[in-house]
Write an enzyme that holds these catalytic residues in place. Sequence first.
Site, PDB file in Angstrom:
ATOM      1  N   TYR A  77      28.739  49.268  20.736  1.00 45.34           N
ATOM      2  CA  TYR A  77      27.292  49.141  20.535  1.00 45.34           C
ATOM      3  C   TYR A  77      27.042  48.719  19.090  1.00 45.34           C
ATOM      4  CZ  TYR A  77      22.456  50.663  19.736  1.00 45.34           C
ATOM      5  OH  TYR A  77      21.130  50.717  19.390  1.00 45.34           O
ATOM      6  N   HIS A  78      26.151  47.750  18.898  1.00 40.84           N
ATOM      7  CA  HIS A  78      25.904  47.180  17.569  1.00 40.84           C
ATOM      8  C   HIS A  78      24.724  47.870  16.912  1.00 40.84           C
ATOM      9  CE1 HIS A  78      25.816  44.447  14.272  1.00 40.84           C
ATOM     10  NE2 HIS A  78      26.504  43.489  14.861  1.00 40.84           N
ATOM     11  N   GLY A  79      24.971  48.583  15.807  1.00 40.73           N
ATOM     12  CA  GLY A  79      23.890  49.167  15.028  1.00 40.73           C
ATOM     13  C   GLY A  79      23.166  48.106  14.218  1.00 40.73           C
TER      14      GLY A  79
ATOM     15  N   GLU B 291      20.853  42.921  19.605  1.00 40.05           N
ATOM     16  CA  GLU B 291      20.943  44.371  19.717  1.00 40.05           C
ATOM     17  C   GLU B 291      20.814  45.027  18.343  1.00 40.05           C
ATOM     18  OE1 GLU B 291      23.505  46.660  22.744  1.00 40.05           O
ATOM     19  OE2 GLU B 291      24.750  46.544  20.943  1.00 40.05           O
TER      20      GLU B 291
ATOM     21  N   ARG C 199      22.103  54.334  14.284  1.00 36.91           N
ATOM     22  CA  ARG C 199      20.733  53.848  14.120  1.00 36.91           C
ATOM     23  C   ARG C 199      19.952  54.633  13.082  1.00 36.91           C
ATOM     24  NH1 ARG C 199      18.747  48.969  15.408  1.00 36.91           N
ATOM     25  NH2 ARG C 199      20.300  48.127  16.804  1.00 36.91           N
TER      26      ARG C 199
END
Length: 330
Positions: free
Chosen positions: A129-131, A202, A240
């Site tokens: 998952y890309h912050g 994202e 995040r």
Amino acid sequence: MTGGNESCTAGPTSMSYLTCLTYILEEWTGVEDIGDYLSYAFYILWVLFPLVVVFVLPGVIVVLFYASILWLHIYQRKNEIKEAYSHDVWIGAREMLATIWDGHGRIWHGYELHGVENIPQGPGLVVFYHGATPVDYIYFSARLHIMMKRCCSVVADHFVFRLPGFRILLEVFGVIHGPKEACVRTLQEGHLLAIAPGGVREALFSDEMYTVLWSDRKGFAQVAIDAKVPIIPMFTQNVREGFRTLGGIKILRSLYERTRLPVVPLYGGFPVKLRTFIGEPIPYEPNMTAEELAAKTKAAVQALIEKHQKIPGNIFRALMERFQTHKKED
């Protein structure tokens, strides 16, 4: 100036430093009641200080990037002769930068890496998952290099290759833009490769709800199938909360969709707790289609988010987690 300071201290009582400074400025400028202006300026600075900080802290990461680039250039100059006699002249540079970045992660975020035993001995495709920034991937890569002496290449968006001065950094750490053939070749050579299918979209437009924005992307799954390697899902807790974006502003989203440039401002750099969790590998299955593998991978990443992230994310809670003892979940 000396005379002004002497006049400030003359008499039975001495003025405060600020009062003295006000007196001197009034003498120099001829402006009366300049103290009122100074008081107002200090008040505005006090009010705006938190806002300034959250936009200045991300610059620390940029400074670290360029410090790394400067170190690589120095290292390159010192080792030009050795290059002809070594199969990889950059080994020492990678060790040094891995130590620097890992140290930054430990000190600023109390960074932890869990599930490293799920990294295969051979090649594999790490999907994460890309912050708002890829700082968690950098910490993961540095820790992996220190613990297992392994390098992990990564696929980056094309705009990264246009950043001034970044070429040497990208080359040394195996950052590639693609295409699919280059990704497959990297895996077939026995290396680890990382990719965030959500990419810049994202990074900029997901939020504290940790929504996975992969659309219908399945190219990464086809790469794993063609290379016949497992996929390793990965997620970093509180990523995040470390950095946030203003991606909720509609005009910025429209501008990005038209130009594909990351024009959304970042803020943050907060020293929140970061923990990277590596899930169980999804093995290669010759009969599985790219659509099925992409869906299975997305579900695996989503499961890591649901298991390890409190939603919605909260910056204060993530800061407090620096002082909590973490019990590793099975």
